[in-house]
Every structure is written in C-alpha cells, then in structure tokens.
Write a protein that holds these residues in place. Structure first.
Motif, PDB file in Angstrom:
ATOM      1  N   SER A   1       0.826  -1.206   0.000  1.00 46.79           N
ATOM      2  CA  SER A   1       0.000   0.000   0.000  1.00 46.79           C
ATOM      3  C   SER A   1       0.864   1.261   0.000  1.00 46.79           C
ATOM      4  O   SER A   1       0.534   2.257  -0.659  1.00 46.79           O
ATOM      5  CB  SER A   1      -0.918  -0.003   1.224  1.00 46.79           C
ATOM      6  N   ALA A   2       1.967   1.233   0.740  1.00 48.67           N
ATOM      7  CA  ALA A   2       2.860   2.388   0.782  1.00 48.67           C
ATOM      8  C   ALA A   2       3.512   2.633  -0.572  1.00 48.67           C
ATOM      9  O   ALA A   2       3.748   3.784  -0.974  1.00 48.67           O
ATOM     10  CB  ALA A   2       3.933   2.174   1.853  1.00 48.67           C
ATOM     11  N   LEU A   3       3.785   1.556  -1.319  1.00 48.52           N
ATOM     12  CA  LEU A   3       4.477   1.682  -2.600  1.00 48.52           C
ATOM     13  C   LEU A   3       3.547   1.879  -3.789  1.00 48.52           C
ATOM     14  O   LEU A   3       3.990   2.339  -4.850  1.00 48.52           O
ATOM     15  CB  LEU A   3       5.318   0.420  -2.852  1.00 48.52           C
ATOM     16  N   ALA A   4       2.274   1.537  -3.649  1.00 49.52           N
ATOM     17  CA  ALA A   4       1.364   1.473  -4.802  1.00 49.52           C
ATOM     18  C   ALA A   4       1.347   2.730  -5.669  1.00 49.52           C
ATOM     19  O   ALA A   4       1.490   2.647  -6.905  1.00 49.52           O
ATOM     20  CB  ALA A   4      -0.043   1.128  -4.320  1.00 49.52           C
ATOM     21  N   PRO A   5       1.181   3.943  -5.100  1.00 50.68           N
ATOM     22  CA  PRO A   5       1.167   5.146  -5.964  1.00 50.68           C
ATOM     23  C   PRO A   5       2.482   5.348  -6.722  1.00 50.68           C
ATOM     24  O   PRO A   5       2.477   5.819  -7.863  1.00 50.68           O
ATOM     25  CB  PRO A   5       0.924   6.286  -4.964  1.00 50.68           C
ATOM     26  N   VAL A   6       3.585   4.994  -6.088  1.00 51.98           N
ATOM     27  CA  VAL A   6       4.893   5.127  -6.735  1.00 51.98           C
ATOM     28  C   VAL A   6       5.006   4.146  -7.900  1.00 51.98           C
ATOM     29  O   VAL A   6       5.508   4.492  -8.981  1.00 51.98           O
ATOM     30  CB  VAL A   6       6.015   4.873  -5.702  1.00 51.98           C
ATOM     31  N   LEU A   7       4.525   2.924  -7.714  1.00 56.09           N
ATOM     32  CA  LEU A   7       4.595   1.920  -8.771  1.00 56.09           C
ATOM     33  C   LEU A   7       3.742   2.328  -9.970  1.00 56.09           C
ATOM     34  O   LEU A   7       4.105   2.071 -11.122  1.00 56.09           O
ATOM     35  CB  LEU A   7       4.133   0.560  -8.235  1.00 56.09           C
TER      36      LEU A   7
END
Length: 283
Positions: free
Chosen positions: A50-56
């Motif tokens: 969830s923490a990485l999702a927008p970055v991915l």
C-alpha cells in the motif's frame, strides 16, 4: 538523483524519477499506518505494498508492468515497524532503476533481487529494531514514570513525545538514507559487519538500562534494626554502605535465576509473597 544512488541506465525513453513529494507520501503511508493490515498469513505485506502502490503506478505506465511490480511486493514481509523504511527506501531506488531499464536479462535479474533484499534484511532489522526499541522504551518509560509517580501529566506527555520522536526519526532516516544510497548500503553493511555490532550494542545498552532501574523499580528494603549491646545495627544502611541497592539487586538476580530454571511467573509472585511475609515476621 544523487551520485551515491544506484546509477540509472540510460535508454531511448524519457527518464522516470521520483520527486520529494512522492517519496514523502511513501514515508507517511508506512510510518503512520504500519500495522493496520497485519494478518497471520502475510503480516505487514499489504501495508508494505500500500505504501508503494502510488509510486509503482507512476514508474510503470504499462498495466502489465504494474501487475508484475504488485506481485513482487505481495511476498511475505515482517519486521519492526519503524525499521520498515530501510527496505522500502532501497526498494524505491530499485524500482526506479528497473523502470528506466530496457527489457532483458539484466532487468529481470534486478526485478528478482527486490524480494531477495527484503527477505534477507527483514530478519536482521527486526533483531536490531526489537532490541533497540525495548531499550529506548525502558529509558523513556523510566524518565516519564518519575513525573507520573508524582502525579504530573507531564510524564504521559513526555512518553508520547519522546516515543514518537524515536519512531518517526528512525523511520525517516532509514527510508531516505537507503533510497539515496541504494545497494551501497548492503555493501557497506556486509563489509563493516554493522548489523552484528548494532545488535550487540543494543543488547548491552538494554541490559545496562534495566540494571540501572532496579533500585528504583524494585521496592525491597530491610527496615528493621538489630540491637547488639549498646550498638544498633541498621541492616539496610549497612548494605547500602557496601553497595547501594544491593538488596533489590540480589532479589532480582535470584528471581531471574529461578525464571531461567523454568519457574513460572505465577509461582514467582507467590514466592515473593511468602518470602515477604516470612521476612516481615522475622525482622
């Protein structure tokens, strides 16, 4: 981009990079909500993703690449919450590099290394993190308890402020340091053996802090005096002249020895009660 970070291979496409705002978003999502999705199958995996999702989503405009990256970060993960940033920062740097690489064996190898790094670091980080947290909480708790025992609300405020300063300080430093330095962090740790030294130092500091708190937290004093002719022997005073806090220290060592011999906590409580009753009748 910094020169210490993993070098970005150039290709024909436009370089995709993460800005400060996006990185702060990752930091806030994992540091403010580290355990909200914890479960016994994957523990912290969902929160990590969830923490990485927008970055991915930004790094991989292609839907198939997004799915592949999501699958990479759905592997099991669990460590001390504030130390999650050390692997997250490194993974952000890796994903940024992968997104700017042409398809091929080199890119595939780097994709496979993402979970290798997570799996290899989460155990040692948990060992350091748990030990250091116990030490820091004991010290902060002792400071705050001094105010709280006197009826001051400042004790609760102090515990809250210092506890969060430690938590967010470790989270922030770990995330941005590993993002900036990338794989260099792994090489430096392996070369210097810093993980083993940190674990040993945290253990020593923790034991020292707990030992120093024994006279304050263990209320065991021999208040009776013995009359010997014209001389009155104050037992507690004589013990303090030898080593201040010797009585609570001796009691603590004795209880620790019994606990190590598999005497349960409930039995130890009963033993303390009986021992105190006998001592009060004798002295």
């Amino acid at each position: 981009m910094t020169e210490n970070r993993m070098e970005q291979p150039m290709n024909d496409n436009k370089i995709i990079s993460l800005d400060r705002k996006e990185l702060m978003g990752v930091f806030l999502r994992f540091s403010c909500f580290p355990m909200v999705t914890i479960n016994y199958e994957r523990f912290q995996t969902l929160q990590y993703f969830s923490a990485l999702a927008p970055v991915l989503k930004k790094l991989y405009p292609n839907k198939e690449d997004q799915i592949s990256a999501a699958k990479r970060h759905m592997a099991f993960y669990n460590t001390t919450p504030e130390w999650m940033g050390f692997t997250l920062g490194m993974n952000c740097a890796q994903e940024e590099q992968i997104a700017n690489m042409p398809y091929g064996e080199e890119r595939t190898g780097l994709e496979e290394s993402v979970n290798t790094i997570k799996a290899s670091l989460m155990g040692p980080l948990a060992g350091i993190g748990d030990s250091l947290r116990a030490t820091v909480e004991a010290i902060i708790g002792a400071l705050a308890a001094g105010f709280a025992m006197n009826g001051s609300i400042f004790g609760a405020i102090l515990f809250f402020v210092l506890g969060n300063a430690y938590y967010f300080g470790i989270s922030y430093f770990g995330f941005f340091y590993t993002y900036k330095n990338g794989m260099k962090v792994i090489r430096d740790m392996n070369k210097s053996g810093i993980l083993d030294r940190l674990m040993e130092s945290a253990t020593i500091l923790g034991m020292t802090a707990v030992g120093a708190l024994i006279p304050s937290w263990v209320g065991f004093k021999l208040t009776s005096a013995i009359q010997i002719g014209d001389y009155v022997l104050n037992i507690q005073q004589e013990l303090d002249n030898i080593i201040p806090g010797l009585a609570p220290l001796a009691l603590t060592i004795c209880l620790a020895w019994l606990y190590k011999k598999n005497v349960s906590s409930l039995k130890l409580v009963g033993l303390i009660f009986v021992f105190s009753l006998i001592i009060s009748l004798i002295l």
